[in-house]
Structures are given as C-alpha cells and as structure tokens.
Design a protein around this motif. Sequence first.
Motif, mmCIF file in Angstrom:
data_model
loop_
_atom_site.group_PDB
_atom_site.id
_atom_site.type_symbol
_atom_site.label_atom_id
_atom_site.label_comp_id
_atom_site.label_asym_id
_atom_site.label_seq_id
_atom_site.Cartn_x
_atom_site.Cartn_y
_atom_site.Cartn_z
ATOM 1 N N GLY A 1 0.824 -1.214 0.000
ATOM 2 C CA GLY A 1 0.000 0.000 0.000
ATOM 3 C C GLY A 1 0.853 1.256 0.000
ATOM 4 O O GLY A 1 0.608 2.195 -0.762
ATOM 5 N N GLU A 2 1.870 1.260 0.828
ATOM 6 C CA GLU A 2 2.762 2.421 0.877
ATOM 7 C C GLU A 2 3.473 2.619 -0.454
ATOM 8 O O GLU A 2 3.658 3.746 -0.925
ATOM 9 C CB GLU A 2 3.814 2.238 1.984
ATOM 10 C CG GLU A 2 3.275 2.468 3.384
ATOM 11 C CD GLU A 2 4.310 2.125 4.460
ATOM 12 O OE1 GLU A 2 4.544 2.971 5.310
ATOM 13 O OE2 GLU A 2 4.875 1.006 4.431
ATOM 14 N N LEU A 3 3.879 1.476 -1.047
ATOM 15 C CA LEU A 3 4.552 1.571 -2.348
ATOM 16 C C LEU A 3 3.632 2.236 -3.362
ATOM 17 O O LEU A 3 4.036 3.154 -4.086
ATOM 18 C CB LEU A 3 4.963 0.183 -2.835
ATOM 19 C CG LEU A 3 6.230 -0.407 -2.221
ATOM 20 C CD1 LEU A 3 6.461 -1.821 -2.721
ATOM 21 C CD2 LEU A 3 7.440 0.466 -2.567
ATOM 22 N N HIS A 4 2.389 1.780 -3.383
ATOM 23 C CA HIS A 4 1.453 2.364 -4.345
ATOM 24 C C HIS A 4 1.259 3.841 -4.104
ATOM 25 O O HIS A 4 1.128 4.637 -5.024
ATOM 26 C CB HIS A 4 0.099 1.628 -4.297
ATOM 27 C CG HIS A 4 0.087 0.406 -5.163
ATOM 28 N ND1 HIS A 4 -0.461 -0.797 -4.765
ATOM 29 C CD2 HIS A 4 0.580 0.198 -6.404
ATOM 30 C CE1 HIS A 4 -0.299 -1.683 -5.731
ATOM 31 N NE2 HIS A 4 0.320 -1.104 -6.740
ATOM 32 N N ALA A 5 1.252 4.214 -2.814
ATOM 33 C CA ALA A 5 1.052 5.623 -2.492
ATOM 34 C C ALA A 5 2.230 6.476 -2.963
ATOM 35 O O ALA A 5 2.067 7.647 -3.290
ATOM 36 C CB ALA A 5 0.858 5.785 -0.984
ATOM 37 N N ARG A 6 3.416 5.881 -2.988
ATOM 38 C CA ARG A 6 4.591 6.679 -3.338
ATOM 39 C C ARG A 6 4.949 6.584 -4.812
ATOM 40 O O ARG A 6 5.588 7.504 -5.342
ATOM 41 C CB ARG A 6 5.776 6.226 -2.481
ATOM 42 C CG ARG A 6 5.603 6.622 -1.021
ATOM 43 C CD ARG A 6 6.694 6.078 -0.148
ATOM 44 N NE ARG A 6 7.993 6.680 -0.442
ATOM 45 C CZ ARG A 6 9.083 6.428 0.249
ATOM 46 N NH1 ARG A 6 9.046 5.594 1.267
ATOM 47 N NH2 ARG A 6 10.218 6.997 -0.082
ATOM 48 N N LEU A 7 4.606 5.469 -5.451
ATOM 49 C CA LEU A 7 4.960 5.310 -6.866
ATOM 50 C C LEU A 7 4.030 6.179 -7.713
ATOM 51 O O LEU A 7 2.943 6.544 -7.279
ATOM 52 C CB LEU A 7 4.810 3.840 -7.262
ATOM 53 C CG LEU A 7 5.839 2.878 -6.676
ATOM 54 C CD1 LEU A 7 5.416 1.438 -6.927
ATOM 55 C CD2 LEU A 7 7.215 3.147 -7.279
ATOM 56 N N PRO A 8 4.451 6.494 -8.932
ATOM 57 C CA PRO A 8 3.551 7.222 -9.830
ATOM 58 C C PRO A 8 2.268 6.422 -10.038
ATOM 59 O O PRO A 8 2.226 5.206 -9.850
ATOM 60 C CB PRO A 8 4.351 7.332 -11.130
ATOM 61 C CG PRO A 8 5.769 7.154 -10.731
ATOM 62 C CD PRO A 8 5.755 6.242 -9.541
ATOM 63 N N HIS A 9 1.240 7.125 -10.418
ATOM 64 C CA HIS A 9 -0.068 6.515 -10.598
ATOM 65 C C HIS A 9 -0.016 5.387 -11.619
ATOM 66 O O HIS A 9 0.658 5.498 -12.622
ATOM 67 C CB HIS A 9 -1.065 7.585 -11.061
ATOM 68 C CG HIS A 9 -2.463 7.284 -10.649
ATOM 69 N ND1 HIS A 9 -2.840 7.230 -9.324
ATOM 70 C CD2 HIS A 9 -3.566 6.994 -11.386
ATOM 71 C CE1 HIS A 9 -4.118 6.926 -9.259
ATOM 72 N NE2 HIS A 9 -4.590 6.781 -10.499
ATOM 73 N N GLY A 10 -0.702 4.320 -11.314
ATOM 74 C CA GLY A 10 -0.825 3.237 -12.278
ATOM 75 C C GLY A 10 0.257 2.182 -12.183
ATOM 76 O O GLY A 10 0.286 1.262 -12.991
ATOM 77 N N CYS A 11 1.151 2.302 -11.228
ATOM 78 C CA CYS A 11 2.209 1.303 -11.106
ATOM 79 C C CYS A 11 1.669 0.021 -10.482
ATOM 80 O O CYS A 11 0.709 0.038 -9.708
ATOM 81 C CB CYS A 11 3.346 1.840 -10.241
ATOM 82 S SG CYS A 11 4.397 3.006 -11.110
ATOM 83 N N ASP A 12 2.327 -1.078 -10.793
ATOM 84 C CA ASP A 12 1.924 -2.375 -10.258
ATOM 85 C C ASP A 12 3.022 -2.844 -9.303
ATOM 86 O O ASP A 12 3.957 -3.516 -9.711
ATOM 87 C CB ASP A 12 1.728 -3.355 -11.420
ATOM 88 C CG ASP A 12 1.215 -4.715 -10.938
ATOM 89 O OD1 ASP A 12 1.171 -4.938 -9.700
ATOM 90 O OD2 ASP A 12 0.872 -5.543 -11.794
ATOM 91 N N ALA A 13 2.883 -2.468 -8.027
ATOM 92 C CA ALA A 13 3.933 -2.766 -7.059
ATOM 93 C C ALA A 13 4.193 -4.263 -6.898
ATOM 94 O O ALA A 13 5.356 -4.683 -6.886
ATOM 95 C CB ALA A 13 3.610 -2.115 -5.719
ATOM 96 N N PRO A 14 3.160 -5.112 -6.740
ATOM 97 C CA PRO A 14 3.443 -6.544 -6.568
ATOM 98 C C PRO A 14 4.251 -7.124 -7.725
ATOM 99 O O PRO A 14 5.190 -7.899 -7.494
ATOM 100 C CB PRO A 14 2.047 -7.169 -6.490
ATOM 101 C CG PRO A 14 1.167 -6.064 -6.003
ATOM 102 C CD PRO A 14 1.724 -4.817 -6.619
ATOM 103 N N ALA A 15 3.929 -6.713 -8.935
ATOM 104 C CA ALA A 15 4.669 -7.238 -10.085
ATOM 105 C C ALA A 15 6.113 -6.752 -10.035
ATOM 106 O O ALA A 15 7.059 -7.505 -10.301
ATOM 107 C CB ALA A 15 4.000 -6.786 -11.389
ATOM 108 N N ALA A 16 6.299 -5.483 -9.663
ATOM 109 C CA ALA A 16 7.659 -4.943 -9.584
ATOM 110 C C ALA A 16 8.448 -5.647 -8.497
ATOM 111 O O ALA A 16 9.626 -5.977 -8.679
ATOM 112 C CB ALA A 16 7.597 -3.441 -9.313
ATOM 113 N N LEU A 17 7.791 -5.915 -7.373
ATOM 114 C CA LEU A 17 8.463 -6.617 -6.270
ATOM 115 C C LEU A 17 8.895 -8.007 -6.706
ATOM 116 O O LEU A 17 9.996 -8.464 -6.375
ATOM 117 C CB LEU A 17 7.519 -6.720 -5.062
ATOM 118 C CG LEU A 17 7.369 -5.446 -4.217
ATOM 119 C CD1 LEU A 17 6.157 -5.568 -3.299
ATOM 120 C CD2 LEU A 17 8.630 -5.191 -3.409
#
Lengths: 262, 213, 213
Positions: free
Chosen positions: B36-52
């Motif tokens: 959740g924090e990652l999504h809040a900090r990444l630019p809009h539309g990013c897919d944090a789980p996939a990046a992780l």
Amino acid sequence: MAEDFIEGPARDDVAERLAAEALIVDVDGFEGPLDLLLTLARTQKVDLRRVSVLQLARQYLTFVERARALRIELAADYLVMAAWLAFLKSRLLLPPDPEEEGPSAEDLAAHLAFQLERLEAMRTAAARLMARDQLGRDVFARGEPQGLERSRKVIWTATLLDLMQGYARTRTRDDFRPFVMDRQGIWTMEEALERLRPIIGAVGDWTDLMAFLPDGWDGDPGRRRSATASTFAATLEMAKNGRLELRQDDMFGPIRLRAARA
Amino acid sequence: MTGAPQDSLFRAPPPAEQERMVEAILFASAAPVTVGELHARLPHGCDAPAALERLAKRYEGRGIRLQRVGDAWAMRTAPDLAFLMTRETVETRRLSRAAIETLAIVAYHQPVTRAEIEEIRGVSVSRGTVEQLMEMDWIKLGQRRQTPGRPVTFVVTRAFLDHFGLSSPRDLPGLKELRAAGLLEGTPPPTEAQGVEDDAPDDMFERSPPEES
Amino acid sequence: MTGAPQDSLFRAPPPAEQERMVEAILFASAAPVTVGELHARLPHGCDAPAALERLAKRYEGRGIRLQRVGDAWAMRTAPDLAFLMTRETVETRRLSRAAIETLAIVAYHQPVTRAEIEEIRGVSVSRGTVEQLMEMDWIKLGQRRQTPGRPVTFVVTRAFLDHFGLSSPRDLPGLKELRAAGLLEGTPPPTEAQGVEDDAPDDMFERSPPEES
C-alpha cells in the motif's frame, strides 16, 4: 570629487541610477567593499575581464559620497577602499610617471579586475556546487543501515606498577586502621602475673627482680622499661596477697624477692 | 489500483522503471514498506506486486535479497554473509582496583586463602573478581591448606609471570622497596619495622599466611 | 593483499562470491566503505577493486548505484528518483551565503588558509562560519602551510564528497576551466590574452593530506 557628481557615470542611465539608489538603501546587504564593487561592475554589463576599472572607481566613489550625503554609516573598510580607489583613479588619469616605483596603475587595476573576476567565479562555483544532487535531498543512503555488529573481546590488562601500587594500597590502608593500643612493645601486668605465678614458689633465696623479665625483653630500653614496670607491679600484687616477700636494701638498689615463708 | 491504467491521466512508467523505483524506495526506507505504501509513493498506475516479484527474482543469489516482513517488504543482506557483518574487536581494558589488589595479595602472599585475602584487603572478595582472575589465567588453585575446613588456596600462574615479565614471584619488589619508591606512604607500626621487613622479600613467599594485621 | 593467493592458507572465494560479499557490505553501511576496510572484512585474498568494478557495472541504470567517494565506495539511490524520496528527505540546516562561499573556496582552492579565503571574499571570515562547516564534517584542517607563521589550512572531507556525489575533488564542477583561466591563483595571469595555465598545478589535491579512513 565634485566633478563626479556633475558628469556622474550614471547620469544618462535612469535604470542604473535607480539601481545605485537601491544599493545605498541596501548597504547592509553587502559583504564588504569587494562585494559592492562586484555588484557595481555587473551594472557595466560587460565581461568582467573587460570591466572599466576607472569607471568602477567612479561608481564606487559616487556610491560612498551619496551614502555620506544620506548620513548612512559606512564601515571603515568601505572608506579605506574609497581612498584607495580615489588614488587609483588619479593614477589612471595621469600620464605614467617613469620615476614612479612599484606596480603601475594598470597593474593595480588589473589586479582589482582579477579579484572581482575570481570572486565572481567562486560564487558561480558555489552555486553550481549547491545545485548538485545532494545526499539526503536528491540521493539517499541506506535507510536502515545494519552497521557492523561488533563482537567485543575484552583483554584485561594491568602493569607491574598497577600491581605494586595495588599492593601498596592494601598495606597502606592497614596503617590507617582505627586506632587500637599497639601492644607489641608492651608487657602487661597480666602477662607478668601469668609468668610469675608458676615459678614464684621455687624462689627460695632473695633474687633480683630483673631476673624475672621475660626472654628478649631486656635489650630494647622501651621494652625493658615496660617489662620491668609490669613485673614490679605484679610482685607488689603478689606480695599483697602474701605469696612473696620484697626487699630493697638501699635507695635505687636492686629490688629482690623470694617466696613467702609460711 | 493495480491493472487500471485506464483511470490514469498519465501512462504508468514501464515495468523496468517501476522495478528500479521500488528498488530505490526499499533501499532508502528505514523500515519495511507495505504494498500500500509503495502504491502511495509510486507514480499513478504502477503495479507494485509485479515490480516486487521482478526485483526479488533479480536479487536471487546476490549479496542482498528481498524479504517479506509480515505484510511489508524489505531488502536485507543474504543470511549466509552474516559473518561479514560482524567484526571482532579486541578491546583492552584496565583491571578494576579490586581485581588488582586481589591479584597483588595473591602474588605477595601465595598460597593464600580467600579468607586471608579478605583479611588483608579489609573487604570481602567478590566471586566475580576471583573468577575473572582465574579466567584470565593469572591465578589458579593451589594446594588445600592443612587447617580446619581445608580451605583452597590461590597462587599465581606462569601466565601471570609472563605478563608482568617476572621470572618468579620473588622478583616482586618487597614492602621496603615499595616504600623507598614512594608507593607505600604510611608509616609502619614501630616494631614491625625490624622484625618483618628486614628479611623481606626473600622469605615473603614462604611466610604464609601473613601474620601481621 | 590482492593478487597474492599463494600466501593464503585458504583459497580466496570465486569472483562472483567476492562480488556479492562486497555488495552486502556496501548495502549494509550508510557511510562509504574504504577499499582498505573492505579488504579487512573480506576473506583473505579477495580483490576488492575488481569486485567493486564488476558490481558498479551491474548496478548501472538501476534504482541504486555504486558511488565512489574518494578512496571509499557507497551505495546510493539514483538521483533521478529523488522525487520518490520526499519521505526520506532530511531537512538540512540552511547555510548562509558566507558559509556556502567559504565552502566553495575551500573546495576549489584547497589546501587554503583563512587569510586566503578572506583575500578572495574581500571580508574577514567569521569564526562561526568555519566552525559550522567543520561541525558538518565538510571541511577539516589540512597540513600547516610551510610559510612564516605556519598557518593552518583547510581541506574538504570525504563527507563533503559524499554529500555532493563527487568521486574526488577533481570532479568539482568547472574546476578545469577555473584553473585554465588562472582564477585559482593568487595573482592575475601574466598576460590576459593567452593566460592559459595548462601546466597549473595538477597535483593540487595530492598536496592535501591523505583522506582519513
């Protein structure tokens, strides 16, 4: 100086004159005469290497005059610079004197221009430096540094001197123990009685008191005195109880004793 | 929020870019970071789980790895390299005053019992002090005293002599020398002066237990 | 220590392993780690410079990168991702104009005396300015100048290089141009037209004392 006012360098440049007015109001904002000179030089709108030092000197002197007219207190170093620039200006305006020693007016002017250029260069460099990516602002270090876990191994150490001082300390402490009667040089009356009781019955003949001193107590005078006194006191005690008889034939003569005759 | 690029005004960064963004965030963060924090900090539309997931794969077998901590993620050094993260530092410290005095008494009066040490020091000797000196291999147990209770005695060791550069405990300066060197400042009791000290230090170590004081 | 595997009891780890070891050590540390420290912590026979080179290449274009800081190395986030890091930003004390200029003069002219700083700025340097910069660990005392009075000199520190992302003082922006224009000298270049001081002291930074470790 008056001529400067008449044909002042900024006479036909309103913007420049306004700028000069602003400078005066702002005099506290300058970091010294060189800073002020650099600001003035910029108004010439030329490469600093081509700056007209003569014009700069005029600008500066005008500035100082106006500040004085407005009764603005100027720090001493501004006035020193003014005096020096007035001198430089006169030298620049006069034809060079071949007899004159030291650097020429042109050299002095060149040095001033160099100083200004160098200060300007350092300001630019400082600005470029501060514009770089900075740690903690643009670039970041590990946020959760693990640090080096230090397993500490302690080696205890002491020197021979420590050891000796430590021992000395324990021994010295003894010397400061609470005061008790030091009995080592004292032969008590109890001890004398103890010593006399078993042997007195066998003393048939008059015998010198000194013969009853304990072994080793007749050498050191202090010890002998103690032993003599205690033994004498013990014989008095025993005489009182009727266990022995005492006699002294003359003054300071030897005291002799024998067992009491029943 | 994931997989919904259509609601974004700007196109989300390409996957490789998202991956290095997550990498930088995890690196610089002081605590594990939740998705959740990652999504809040990444630019809009990013897919944090996939990046992780991609990042975790990239760090497989490396010196650092991605680790899940509860519902959050953190970067950690590989466990097999833990040995690099410790450093044995050797620290030399001076012996405590109690230990030095105890050691000195053992050295000057050996073989000496604990009761005798206490009598000389005037305070009780803590178990820790004796243990420390024994652990350092500077004192060891001597023969039991042939007195009631057969108490153990302590003597100094070879290691002690080595450390202090002594060839034998007899090399220790005697009381008289200590006094001459200004280390003993108190005046001795008058009579002790002759009897005891004249023959020190030679029979100092035979003479046990200490009779004075 | 490097390239001498024959004097080692154990064989040095393979290069890939050395690389991940260096990776773990740099990752775990917030401060730059010197090559000397790396060698001290790595198993015997490792070649830290070679491992660092491979590692730096591996991190090219990533969210984290390897940054050389004098004789030390550090892992730092890529500058282009600064916008993600607002949360981590530490509010630094705002430096005065005098402090910034003094810092720049020390950096470009080092080793430099207080009198030289004052000569360049045209005003006296307040004690507080130098103290503030020293407290921030951005400047430190260099060797004394071998001139009458033996004045102290100032030089920049590794922390300064680290803060501004400089590998060495040679990387200061515009250093070459300033030197070529003779603006790092005490006097104007002899003839202004061809005042190209190509042979100006290239060893300017060698003269500063060795970096502390």
